[in-house]
Design a protein around this motif. Structure first.
Motif, PDB file in Angstrom:
ATOM      1  N   HIS A   5      -9.647   0.151  51.809  1.00 24.43           N
ATOM      2  CA  HIS A   5      -8.348   0.588  51.326  1.00 24.43           C
ATOM      3  C   HIS A   5      -8.505   1.899  50.581  1.00 24.43           C
ATOM      4  O   HIS A   5      -9.572   2.223  50.078  1.00 24.43           O
ATOM      5  CB  HIS A   5      -7.710  -0.470  50.423  1.00 24.43           C
ATOM      6  CG  HIS A   5      -8.525  -0.791  49.212  1.00 24.43           C
ATOM      7  ND1 HIS A   5      -9.611  -1.631  49.251  1.00 24.43           N
ATOM      8  CD2 HIS A   5      -8.408  -0.366  47.931  1.00 24.43           C
ATOM      9  CE1 HIS A   5     -10.133  -1.730  48.049  1.00 24.43           C
ATOM     10  NE2 HIS A   5      -9.434  -0.981  47.229  1.00 24.43           N
ATOM     11  N   PRO A   8      -6.654   3.761  44.672  1.00 25.15           N
ATOM     12  CA  PRO A   8      -5.344   3.962  44.046  1.00 25.15           C
ATOM     13  C   PRO A   8      -5.278   5.269  43.267  1.00 25.15           C
ATOM     14  O   PRO A   8      -6.263   5.698  42.658  1.00 25.15           O
ATOM     15  CB  PRO A   8      -5.228   2.761  43.105  1.00 25.15           C
ATOM     16  CG  PRO A   8      -6.153   1.743  43.683  1.00 25.15           C
ATOM     17  CD  PRO A   8      -7.288   2.528  44.271  1.00 25.15           C
ATOM     18  N   ARG A  30       4.200   0.088  48.129  1.00 23.30           N
ATOM     19  CA  ARG A  30       2.967   0.853  47.958  1.00 23.30           C
ATOM     20  C   ARG A  30       2.413   0.691  46.545  1.00 23.30           C
ATOM     21  O   ARG A  30       1.197   0.565  46.354  1.00 23.30           O
ATOM     22  CB  ARG A  30       3.210   2.335  48.264  1.00 23.30           C
ATOM     23  CG  ARG A  30       3.417   2.632  49.743  1.00 23.30           C
ATOM     24  CD  ARG A  30       3.215   4.124  50.019  1.00 23.30           C
ATOM     25  NE  ARG A  30       4.078   4.961  49.204  1.00 23.30           N
ATOM     26  CZ  ARG A  30       5.328   5.277  49.528  1.00 23.30           C
ATOM     27  NH1 ARG A  30       5.881   4.793  50.639  1.00 23.30           N
ATOM     28  NH2 ARG A  30       6.045   6.060  48.755  1.00 23.30           N
ATOM     29  N   GLU A  34      -1.221  -0.767  45.492  1.00 24.04           N
ATOM     30  CA  GLU A  34      -2.155   0.033  44.706  1.00 24.04           C
ATOM     31  C   GLU A  34      -2.545  -0.660  43.407  1.00 24.04           C
ATOM     32  O   GLU A  34      -3.719  -0.670  43.026  1.00 24.04           O
ATOM     33  CB  GLU A  34      -1.547   1.406  44.425  1.00 24.04           C
ATOM     34  CG  GLU A  34      -1.445   2.281  45.661  1.00 24.04           C
ATOM     35  CD  GLU A  34      -0.874   3.655  45.347  1.00 24.04           C
ATOM     36  OE1 GLU A  34      -0.482   3.875  44.182  1.00 24.04           O
ATOM     37  OE2 GLU A  34      -0.809   4.495  46.261  1.00 24.04           O
TER      38      GLU A  34
END
Length: 209
Positions: A5, A8, A30, A34
């Protein structure tokens, strides 16, 4: 097993004020992704028991409101969605420890599966041991095997569903409204068990968003 991923992006508080409730398509989703992955990564990278305790303790403090605003609408295809369900289970016990212990005892007695063993509540089952069980599951999610924690939570929910249904049967002849409420609760626990089991499978195959 974790997924690949994006790291963030840290944003100022004003950005968060804008995103929550924003009309931008996908903005809240989103942010939920995050924040959930950032929290998990942070706790696991630090590996500090005090940090884990503080994260688990969010369920019994005002921090749960912030988590709800960020994660409560996420499905179990996402980390935010499954973590929110774990926090919610702990919150329910905090709101009604005696009732939760009674439902678990009834459900465990009625279970014809290994769910009581998988859930692993300490005997005798008391309000304190049920709260401890939910805390242990949360700790496992942040500092142990996420898939195992979700499976354990799913077993817990199946037991609570059985307990709710059993108590509903005993109240049916005396209090229709309460029996109906308990039946609805049983269905919700059952649905949550299915969602958490699916979340465990996604975690293990790397598809949890």
């Amino acid at each position: 097993m974790t997924r690949d991923h994006q790291r963030p992006v840290l944003q100022p508080g004003t950005a968060f004020d804008w995103v929550i409730g924003s009309d931008e398509p996908g903005a809240a989703h989103r942010l939920a992704q995050e924040t959930s992955w950032a929290l998990l990564d942070r706790v696991r990278s630090v590996a500090d028991p005090d940090v884990v305790d503080r994260v688990v303790g969010l369920a019994s403090g005002s921090g749960i409101d912030d988590i709800a605003e960020l994660w409560a609408h996420e499905g179990t295809h996402s980390l935010a969605g499954v973590l929110w369900r774990l926090y919610l289970l702990r919150r329910v016990v905090a709101a009604d420890p005696e009732g939760s212990a009674e439902l678990f005892r009834r459900g465990a007695a009625a279970a014809a599966t290994i769910d009581p063993v998988v859930a692993g509540a300490a005997e005798p089952v008391t309000p304190g041991s049920i709260a401890q069980l939910c805390d242990t599951i949360l700790r496992g999610a942040f500092a142990g095997d996420m898939g195992g924690a979700l499976d354990r939570a799913a077993s817990y929910c199946r037991i609570m569903a059985l307990g709710s249904a059993d108590l509903a049967d005993t109240r049916d002849a005396h209090d229709d409204a309460h029996a109906s409420e308990l039946t609805t609760r049983a269905l919700r626990y059952s649905a949550t068990a299915h969602e958490l089991h699916a979340g465990a499978r996604r975690w293990r195959d790397g598809t949890l968003a």
